[in-house]
Motif scaffolding. Structure first.
Motif, PDB file in Angstrom:
ATOM      1  N   THR A 125     -20.558 -24.565  -2.971  1.00  0.00           N
ATOM      2  CA  THR A 125     -19.891 -24.587  -3.401  1.00  0.00           C
ATOM      3  C   THR A 125     -18.191 -25.159  -2.968  1.00  0.00           C
ATOM      4  N   GLU A 178     -31.425 -25.747  -7.007  1.00  0.00           N
ATOM      5  CA  GLU A 178     -30.149 -26.206  -6.341  1.00  0.00           C
ATOM      6  C   GLU A 178     -28.741 -26.284  -6.999  1.00  0.00           C
ATOM      7  N   PHE A 179     -27.851 -25.572  -7.376  1.00  0.00           N
ATOM      8  CA  PHE A 179     -26.826 -25.935  -7.894  1.00  0.00           C
ATOM      9  C   PHE A 179     -25.722 -26.761  -6.810  1.00  0.00           C
ATOM     10  N   HIS A 201     -30.747 -22.778  -3.471  1.00  0.00           N
ATOM     11  CA  HIS A 201     -29.470 -22.660  -2.651  1.00  0.00           C
ATOM     12  C   HIS A 201     -28.228 -22.961  -3.909  1.00  0.00           C
ATOM     13  N   GLN A 202     -27.269 -22.759  -2.782  1.00  0.00           N
ATOM     14  CA  GLN A 202     -25.423 -23.147  -4.124  1.00  0.00           C
ATOM     15  C   GLN A 202     -24.576 -23.472  -2.967  1.00  0.00           C
ATOM     16  N   HIS A 227     -26.932 -29.615 -10.943  1.00  0.00           N
ATOM     17  CA  HIS A 227     -28.136 -29.207 -11.259  1.00  0.00           C
ATOM     18  C   HIS A 227     -29.563 -29.833 -10.249  1.00  0.00           C
ATOM     19  N   ARG A 273     -21.923 -22.089   1.261  1.00  0.00           N
ATOM     20  CA  ARG A 273     -23.311 -22.167   0.929  1.00  0.00           C
ATOM     21  C   ARG A 273     -23.884 -20.884   1.160  1.00  0.00           C
TER      22      ARG A 273
END
Length: 125
Positions: free
Chosen positions: A118, A40-41, A115-116, A47, A99
Motif C-alpha cells: 500500500t 499479490e495486490f 503479499h500486499q 492483482h 507491506r
C-alpha cells in the motif's frame, strides 16, 4: 529481548531475498520462494498471479549501482504452526509502501503465499 522464532526468521530471510536484484532477475530463484497459489495486490493496485510476477521481475532491468530497496520496521508473528505474517515498510526510487506478507510452510519450506503493498507518503506516517 523477544524470543527467537525460527519460523519468523525463515520468512524474513525469504522476504529480504526477494527484494534483492540478484534474486529478482532469476525466475528460478523467485519461483523457489513463491507458493504455487501465490498472489499479490501491488502498490499500483494491480492483482498479480505467480506467473505474472515472476515474468515481470525477470523482465525488469536494474541498472548497475542502482539504489537498493530500503526496508524498515520489519517485524513478524507466527499465526499458526505453518503460517507467518510479516509487515514492513519499503522505500525505493522515491516511492514508499507499507507491506504485508503471509508465508506458509509447504512440504517443509517457507513459501510466500500472499503479499500486499500500500503506497504512502511521508506525511501519512
Amino acid at each position: 529481548m523477544p524470543e527467537r522464532n525460527p519460523a519468523v526468521e525463515s520468512a524474513m530471510e525469504g522476504e529480504l531475498a526477494l527484494l534483492t536484484p540478484e534474486v529478482r532477475r532469476s525466475p528460478e530463484r523467485v519461483g523457489a520462494l513463491l507458493h504455487p497459489d501465490f498472489h499479490e495486490f501491488g502498490a499500483s493496485g494491480r492483482h498479480w498471479s505467480r506467473a505474472a510476477i515472476i515474468a515481470s521481475l525477470a523482465a525488469a532491468t536494474t541498472e548497475p549501482g542502482a539504489d537498493p530497496v530500503a526496508v524498515s520496521t520489519l517485524r513478524g508473528v507466527q499465526l499458526a504452526p505453518d503460517l507467518v505474517h510479516l509487515t514492513y515498510d519499503t522505500e525505493y526510487d522515491g516511492s514508499r509502501a507499507h507491506r504485508s506478507s503471509l508465508w506458509r510452510r509447504t512440504e517443509g519450506r517457507w513459501l510466500l503465499y500472499f503479499h500486499q503493498a500500500t503506497p504512502f507518503s511521508a506525511r501519512a506516517t
